[in-house]
Scaffold this motif. Sequence first.
Motif, PDB file in Angstrom:
ATOM      1  N   ARG A 238    -100.870 142.106  27.991  1.00  0.00           N
ATOM      2  CA  ARG A 238    -102.034 142.893  27.576  1.00  0.00           C
ATOM      3  C   ARG A 238    -103.322 142.053  27.634  1.00  0.00           C
ATOM      4  O   ARG A 238    -104.367 142.513  28.080  1.00  0.00           O
ATOM      5  CB  ARG A 238    -101.797 143.373  26.137  1.00  0.00           C
ATOM      6  N   ASP A 239    -103.210 140.779  27.213  1.00  0.00           N
ATOM      7  CA  ASP A 239    -104.436 140.004  26.959  1.00  0.00           C
ATOM      8  C   ASP A 239    -104.950 139.236  28.177  1.00  0.00           C
ATOM      9  O   ASP A 239    -105.966 138.550  28.086  1.00  0.00           O
ATOM     10  CB  ASP A 239    -104.203 139.054  25.775  1.00  0.00           C
ATOM     11  N   LEU A 240    -104.231 139.343  29.294  1.00  0.00           N
ATOM     12  CA  LEU A 240    -104.769 138.729  30.513  1.00  0.00           C
ATOM     13  C   LEU A 240    -105.262 139.796  31.503  1.00  0.00           C
ATOM     14  O   LEU A 240    -105.497 139.505  32.665  1.00  0.00           O
ATOM     15  CB  LEU A 240    -103.702 137.831  31.173  1.00  0.00           C
ATOM     16  N   GLU A 241    -105.433 140.999  30.987  1.00  0.00           N
ATOM     17  CA  GLU A 241    -105.916 142.074  31.884  1.00  0.00           C
ATOM     18  C   GLU A 241    -107.424 142.007  32.090  1.00  0.00           C
ATOM     19  O   GLU A 241    -107.942 142.449  33.104  1.00  0.00           O
ATOM     20  CB  GLU A 241    -105.533 143.446  31.304  1.00  0.00           C
ATOM     21  N   ARG A 242    -108.134 141.469  31.081  1.00  0.00           N
ATOM     22  CA  ARG A 242    -109.594 141.323  31.189  1.00  0.00           C
ATOM     23  C   ARG A 242    -109.923 139.949  30.611  1.00  0.00           C
ATOM     24  O   ARG A 242    -109.652 139.688  29.432  1.00  0.00           O
ATOM     25  CB  ARG A 242    -110.309 142.404  30.395  1.00  0.00           C
ATOM     26  N   VAL A 243    -110.462 139.069  31.431  1.00  0.00           N
ATOM     27  CA  VAL A 243    -110.657 137.689  30.962  1.00  0.00           C
ATOM     28  C   VAL A 243    -112.069 137.187  31.285  1.00  0.00           C
ATOM     29  O   VAL A 243    -112.683 137.582  32.275  1.00  0.00           O
ATOM     30  CB  VAL A 243    -109.623 136.715  31.591  1.00  0.00           C
ATOM     31  N   GLY A 244    -112.566 136.303  30.392  1.00  0.00           N
ATOM     32  CA  GLY A 244    -113.862 135.657  30.606  1.00  0.00           C
ATOM     33  C   GLY A 244    -113.690 134.152  30.447  1.00  0.00           C
ATOM     34  O   GLY A 244    -113.011 133.689  29.528  1.00  0.00           O
ATOM     35  N   LEU A 245    -114.251 133.397  31.360  1.00  0.00           N
ATOM     36  CA  LEU A 245    -114.099 131.936  31.342  1.00  0.00           C
ATOM     37  C   LEU A 245    -115.259 131.261  30.618  1.00  0.00           C
ATOM     38  O   LEU A 245    -116.410 131.665  30.767  1.00  0.00           O
ATOM     39  CB  LEU A 245    -114.033 131.397  32.771  1.00  0.00           C
ATOM     40  N   ALA A 246    -114.913 130.230  29.853  1.00  0.00           N
ATOM     41  CA  ALA A 246    -115.926 129.368  29.233  1.00  0.00           C
ATOM     42  C   ALA A 246    -115.309 127.976  29.169  1.00  0.00           C
ATOM     43  O   ALA A 246    -114.118 127.808  29.441  1.00  0.00           O
ATOM     44  CB  ALA A 246    -116.280 129.856  27.839  1.00  0.00           C
ATOM     45  N   ASN A 247    -116.108 126.984  28.835  1.00  0.00           N
ATOM     46  CA  ASN A 247    -115.516 125.652  28.727  1.00  0.00           C
ATOM     47  C   ASN A 247    -116.164 124.846  27.618  1.00  0.00           C
ATOM     48  O   ASN A 247    -117.304 125.081  27.239  1.00  0.00           O
ATOM     49  CB  ASN A 247    -115.599 124.882  30.050  1.00  0.00           C
ATOM     50  N   GLN A 248    -115.360 123.906  27.125  1.00  0.00           N
ATOM     51  CA  GLN A 248    -115.913 122.887  26.222  1.00  0.00           C
ATOM     52  C   GLN A 248    -117.035 122.207  27.000  1.00  0.00           C
ATOM     53  O   GLN A 248    -116.875 121.927  28.192  1.00  0.00           O
ATOM     54  CB  GLN A 248    -114.770 121.914  25.881  1.00  0.00           C
ATOM     55  N   THR A 249    -118.142 121.922  26.343  1.00  0.00           N
ATOM     56  CA  THR A 249    -119.332 121.442  27.065  1.00  0.00           C
ATOM     57  C   THR A 249    -119.127 120.116  27.781  1.00  0.00           C
ATOM     58  O   THR A 249    -119.896 119.768  28.666  1.00  0.00           O
ATOM     59  CB  THR A 249    -120.495 121.242  26.079  1.00  0.00           C
ATOM     60  N   THR A 250    -118.097 119.361  27.373  1.00  0.00           N
ATOM     61  CA  THR A 250    -117.967 117.993  27.876  1.00  0.00           C
ATOM     62  C   THR A 250    -116.786 117.808  28.828  1.00  0.00           C
ATOM     63  O   THR A 250    -116.326 116.695  29.033  1.00  0.00           O
ATOM     64  CB  THR A 250    -117.816 117.019  26.688  1.00  0.00           C
ATOM     65  N   MET A 251    -116.271 118.903  29.371  1.00  0.00           N
ATOM     66  CA  MET A 251    -115.142 118.763  30.305  1.00  0.00           C
ATOM     67  C   MET A 251    -115.634 118.256  31.659  1.00  0.00           C
ATOM     68  O   MET A 251    -116.830 118.175  31.924  1.00  0.00           O
ATOM     69  CB  MET A 251    -114.428 120.105  30.467  1.00  0.00           C
TER      70      MET A 251
END
Length: 398
Positions: A238-251
Amino acid sequence: MAIVNEAAAPAVRHHPSRSGFGLRAEVHDEIKNDFDSVLVQLIKAAGGTHQVGRLTFRLAQEFGFCYGVDHALDLAYETHVRFPDRRVYLTGEIIHNPTVNEQLAKMGYSFLRPGDDVTADDIVLIPAFGAPTHELERLKNVGCLLVDTTCGSVVHVWKRVEKYAREGFTAIIHGKYDHEETEATRSRTTLYEGGKFLVVRDRAQAQDVCDYIEGRGDRERFLAKYAAVATPGFDPDRDLERVGLANQTTMLSSESLEIADMVRRAMERRYGPDELKARFRSFDTICSATQERQDAILQLIEEPLDLVIVVGGYNSSNTEHLCEIASERLPTYHINAPECLVSATEIRHKPAFSKEEATTQNWLPAGNITIGITAGASTPNKVVGDCIERIAALAGAA
Ligand code: SF4
């Protein structure tokens, strides 16, 4: 979607103490005295090269304190001047550098521990990484003065993740699950009913997510591996049907961009290009300071260097990534203090991709050599300068 906890963070985020107490000029000299380095200033003024005997030091074009750290330290020092007699706590390390944290401890700051009896008379500093929503809410209810040093670039990530949660997208966060910043960021999804997150650490984990999206995953195996780094009750179907990417600022910036692209392509293959807009969002949330330091080390290692010294806290994510980048091309030693430079033959350091400190012999080659120097965004120039002086002394070149 109902907002279940919106009052918690915005009230803290916009607390008037975030902009300080108007004492910046007053604390400026003290901060400079505690953390700056005349030697580093001189080398920068000379174009970044410093020759001592057989050694040539080359500084990266960007290294050391970022705007977020400058801001956090300003607020910490201003608070100390404004409220010299009040009890002051930190919810965690203000930044990941031992020298800075020792200095704050000397000024009377102590870490908030479970069971500490914080009262309305106390002051609590929120570190540059931010703090989880439940902790902010608890402190707000106590009524103590909160001095919020959360970096604006971290708040920027929060806004992105909150938007995902508000609009029904699961936030896939490229970061380290236990890092304070990611802990705070993932907590922002709890501000909205049904908000979800999943933290992925690297490309390999992102590939598992992509495989699942494209129907190649095994539900039980996936949950066994990822339930602990996702919202409680996470359901990959269910929870991978709509996804948004973000990242830790220091990766590592290149890795974050690649992960976003991997997930985008997986979603496109699974649902088709017409569905992508409704099912996939992405936003690069690496902060500009991290990006500039990564770009600068990439540029520095193009030069003919013999080795690289990376100075910074061992738990500093952005410093670790500088070490990883340099170590792909040159012998690289991540040290957290001048004392790591034990002798001309022995160095204590944290190797790239390792969690433990190691000792290496014969790290300093004989003859005329060139040493690249960089430092993480939480490293004071004073420590960088002390390391350069110590290397010079060990090489008999001081
Ligand atoms: S590294 Fe970036 S996000 Fe972290 S404190 Fe510095 S400027 Fe802010």
